[in-house]
Each structure stands twice: as structure tokens, then as C-alpha cells.
Design an enzyme around this catalytic site. Structure first.
Site, PDB file in Angstrom:
ATOM      1  CG  ASP A   8      -0.330   0.228   2.535  1.00  0.00           C
ATOM      2  OD1 ASP A   8       0.921   0.298   2.596  1.00  0.00           O
ATOM      3  OD2 ASP A   8      -1.066   0.365   3.536  1.00  0.00           O
ATOM      4  CB  CYS A  65       0.924  -2.378   4.727  1.00  0.00           C
ATOM      5  SG  CYS A  65       0.832  -3.394   6.208  1.00  0.00           S
ATOM      6  CB  THR A  67       2.685  -2.390  10.810  1.00  0.00           C
ATOM      7  OG1 THR A  67       1.447  -2.876  10.268  1.00  0.00           O
ATOM      8  CG2 THR A  67       2.463  -1.059  11.511  1.00  0.00           C
TER       9      THR A  67
END
Ligand code: RB5
Length: 149
Positions: A8, A65, A67
Site C-alpha cells: 500500500d 504496508c 507495519t
């Protein structure tokens, strides 16, 4: 070897670094997006990488992403996917040797480029050890099938 790579916006910058690194090692990359820092929903990319793997088009997946958590959780909803969030190389090695992980999840806001590329290297170059670990994977599959173990 061919690797599906997806992120992302929180993983976009690290994804570019991983992409360059893989190609520099002669590893084919299936780019599953995203391709900018515009805000997007990580499940879409975890799903796409997971499906690419399950379809047999790639050998491994790497998802990123902020994390590594949400994108890994999403990929792990797909039966047959074993995505491991790794922030250091020991977990990367063990996730392959013991758990036969087929997707590596990284946190673009957690792990710096140097460590992340070491993790990628260890993950892609460690084999599943088999033996007693195979039985445990079979138990995992039974859970995926909704069986009681
Ligand atoms: C996006 O802000 C963030 O929630 C996402 O990148 C990820 O960290 C989710 O697990």
C-alpha cells in the site's frame, strides 16, 4: 525464481527498493502495485499477491504496508497462504525452515532498507526443513479446512 511484490502507500517506498534489489539479483518481479504514495487499502494488495501465488504464477510473495501487519493478515485469509511478518533475519529464516512461509511481510514504517533487503535475501534463500515441521503444517491445513485438531 519469480516473486510477486505488492504494497500500500505505507510500503510504497520500500517496495521500490525491494523491486530494484530483486531485479539486480536476476529475480523476476510481478508488480502487483500500488504505484504511488496515494492512500489505498492494503487488503487489495495482500489479496492480489496471495492470488498470484496460489495461481502458480510466482514462487513467493512479498507484501509491504506501514507495519506489515494488515497486509499479512489479509493474505493469510487465503487458504494455502502462510505470510510471515519479519523485522529481523532470524524470524525470516525460521518462517521458511519451520513454517514454510510463502509470503514475506515487511513494514515500510518499521524496517529500514538495509535490514529489509537482508531479510528478503534470507527469506528467499532458506528452504523448508520438512521432517517434524511437515506434520505441523498438515495440522495448519486441517484448521484451514475447518477440521477439529
Ligand atoms: C495505512 O495507514 C496503514 O494502516 C497500513 O499501511 C498498515 O500499517 C496496516 O496494517
Amino acid at each position: 525464481m519469480k516473486v510477486a511484490l505488492g504494497s500500500d502507500h505505507g510500503g510504497f517506498q520500500l517496495k521500490n527498493e525491494v523491486d530494484k534489489y530483486l531485479r539486480s539479483k536476476g529475480i523476476e518481479v510481478l508488480d502487483c502495485g500500488t504505484n504511488s504514495t496515494d492512500s489505498v487499502d492494503y487488503p487489495l494488495f495482500g489479496y492480489t499477491v496471495g492470488q498470484a501465488l496460489l495461481s502458480g504464477r510466482v514462487d513467493f510473495g512479498i507484501v509491504i504496508c506501514g507495519t506489515g501487519q494488515g497486509i499479512a493478515m489479509t493474505a493469510n485469509k487465503l487458504p494455502g497462504i502462510r505470510a510471515a511478518v519479519c523485522t529481523e533475519t532470524y524470524s525470516a529464516r525460521m518462517s521458511r525452515e519451520h513454517n514454510n512461509a510463502n509470503i514475506l511481510a515487511l513494514g515500510g514504517r518499521i524496517t529500514g532498507v538495509g535490514v529489509a533487503l537482508d531479510i528478503v535475501d534470507v527469506f528467499l534463500n532458506t528452504d523448508f526443513a520438512g521432517g517434524r515441521h511437515s506434520k505441523r503444517l498438515e495440522l495448519m491445513v486441517a484448521v484451514e479446512r475447518g477440521e477439529k485438531i
